[in-house]
Design an enzyme around this catalytic site. Structure first.
Site, short mmCIF file in Angstrom:
data_model
loop_
_atom_site.label_atom_id
_atom_site.label_comp_id
_atom_site.label_asym_id
_atom_site.label_seq_id
_atom_site.Cartn_x
_atom_site.Cartn_y
_atom_site.Cartn_z
N GLU A 1 1.27 3.39 2.23
CA GLU A 1 0.83 2.08 2.71
C GLU A 1 -0.46 1.65 2.03
O GLU A 1 -0.65 0.47 1.72
CB GLU A 1 0.63 2.13 4.23
CG GLU A 1 0.36 0.77 4.88
CD GLU A 1 -1.11 0.39 4.95
OE1 GLU A 1 -1.41 -0.76 5.31
OE2 GLU A 1 -1.98 1.24 4.64
N ASP B 1 -0.22 8.22 4.64
CA ASP B 1 -1.18 8.40 3.55
C ASP B 1 -2.57 7.93 3.94
O ASP B 1 -2.75 7.10 4.82
CB ASP B 1 -0.71 7.68 2.29
CG ASP B 1 -0.67 6.16 2.45
OD1 ASP B 1 -0.18 5.70 3.49
OD2 ASP B 1 -1.11 5.45 1.52
#
Length: 410
Positions: free
Chosen positions: A174, A79
């Protein structure tokens, strides 16, 4: 163009921005677009167990040695930050950088300048990858993904290189603090691991903040302002009183290194009720505890002044300093340091002024320090990465693997 750069440019073109408001895993379905691509590429490289599980990508390169070489993991996250757009990333290559301003976007007159970012001057003569000024770049952490994938591809193309079991994982979410939530440590199979999620070339990190979030709710009383004397209690003004009583010299903008801070990152409110959203950060456990105590005591102090119930603080721990889990296995840091020195990279051992999947994973039984990717200025339009730093990251990964194989050959 080297393969790590080619991979990186392909990966950043895929929008994988996470979303803190979402309760799904992954928080955004578009992260699975990259996950599926990585699963396919791992299988093409011969990692037959490559799989997507709860939005995480896992794969294992089997050992080609019968020696007792430890299983090493390498982890990066898919991400990109919700703080800035990751849609339609148009990476730009700046070859033979001359030390001058880089025009990112003529239409909007957006410039990446060494006057603002003097570290650019460290890369004169090098090739840089920048944004076009309208999005972030995504080197955090698609550079890490590209570097790990390139290292795996090199090993599969060179079976003569002796290695133990190599475990690979790419995590979702994350950037919103959930990267380790569903991580399958047992299924991953590594004895220890490295996240490849650091910054400039040479960074090697095994300490991070202790972290908590604090929500301060301030209650007021609203009445018509024309008839408010001795009746109205404006929660916004009360909240401001709380804010200014915290040490002004202990904020992100005034601290560095091992210094901790209080960070007010959101305020929402009106006369009736105001909510303050803080994060609390410190490296030392005792200092961290004192910061939390300070926020609670300040609420009590304000309640004594304005009456019970006006101030309420709720503190939630988020993650801990992984140093205590790394120190018993410091060989994993020592090997990374030696690997960097061997390939001509000066190690920069420093604390992480933030969090990392490695912190959570270390407390889940998988000690995981952090290696550099080479990137700068994450989470915004001025993000850039020197291509040679990515190539050096690949060399470091391969050298770590080689050093462990050599150690267990004796």
């Amino acid at each position: 163009m080297s393969s790590v750069i080619e991979r990186f440019l392909r990966y950043v073109a895929i929008d994988t921005q996470s979303n803190e408001e979402s309760q799904t895993t992954p928080s955004t379905g578009k992260q699975l677009n990259l996950a599926r691509l990585l699963e396919q590429e791992l299988k093409e490289l011969g990692l037959q167990d490559a799989r997507i599980q709860e939005g995480y990508v896992y794969g294992t390169l089997p050992a080609n040695s019968t020696k007792a070489i430890p299983a090493i993991g390498f982890i990066a996250h898919m991400d990109t930050s919700p703080d800035f757009s990751g849609t339609n990333v148009k990476a730009q290559l700046v070859e033979n950088y001359d030390g001058q301003d880089i025009l990112l976007n003529p239409e909007h007159n957006l410039v990446l300048s060494p006057a603002d970012f003097p570290e650019l001057l460290d890369y004169i003569g090098k090739t840089l990858i920048t944004t076009d000024g309208t999005t972030l770049l995504g080197a955090d952490d698609k550079a890490g993904i590209a570097e790990i994938m390139t290292a795996i591809a090199y090993l599969t193309a060179h079976p003569e290189i002796e290695h133990g079991t190599i475990c690979v994982a790419f995590t979702p979410d994350e950037e919103i603090g959930r990267g380790a939530d569903q991580f399958d440590v047992a299924g991953f199979g590594a004895d220890f691991a490295y996240t490849v999620d650091g910054g400039p070339i040479g960074e090697l990190e095994y300490e991070n903040f202790n972290a908590a979030k604090a929500i301060v709710k301030v209650k007021g009383r609203n009445v018509h302002p024309g008839n408010a004397k001795n009746k109205m209690i404006n929660s916004i003004l009360l909240a401001n009183e709380y804010i200014v009583k915290l040490p002004p010299q202990e904020t992100p903008a005034t601290t560095e290194g091992y210094e901790g801070f209080y960070h007010l990152n959101d305020i929402r409110g009106d006369v009736e009720e105001t909510t303050l959203y803080y994060i609390i950060r410190d490296f030392a456990e005792d200092s961290f505890a004192k910061r939390k105590e300070t926020m609670l005591n300040l609420a009590e102090e304000c309640n004594k002044k304005y009456g019970s119930g006006h101030f309420h603080v709720e503190i939630t721990d988020q993650y801990k300093n992984m140093k205590e889990k790394i120190q018993p296995v410091m060989h994993i840091v020592d090997k990374a340091q030696k690997a960097m020195e061997t390939v001509g990279v000066k190690p920069l051992i420093k604390p992480i002024r933030g969090g990392t999947d490695g912190s959570r994973l270390s407390f889940m039984g998988l000690p995981t320090p952090n290696l550099f990717t080479g990137g700068h200025n994450y989470h915004g339009r001025y993000e850039f990465i020197p291509t040679f730093a990515m190539e050096k990251s690949v060399e470091v990964i391969l050298k770590i693997i080689e050093l462990y194989a050599e150690e267990h050959s004796n």
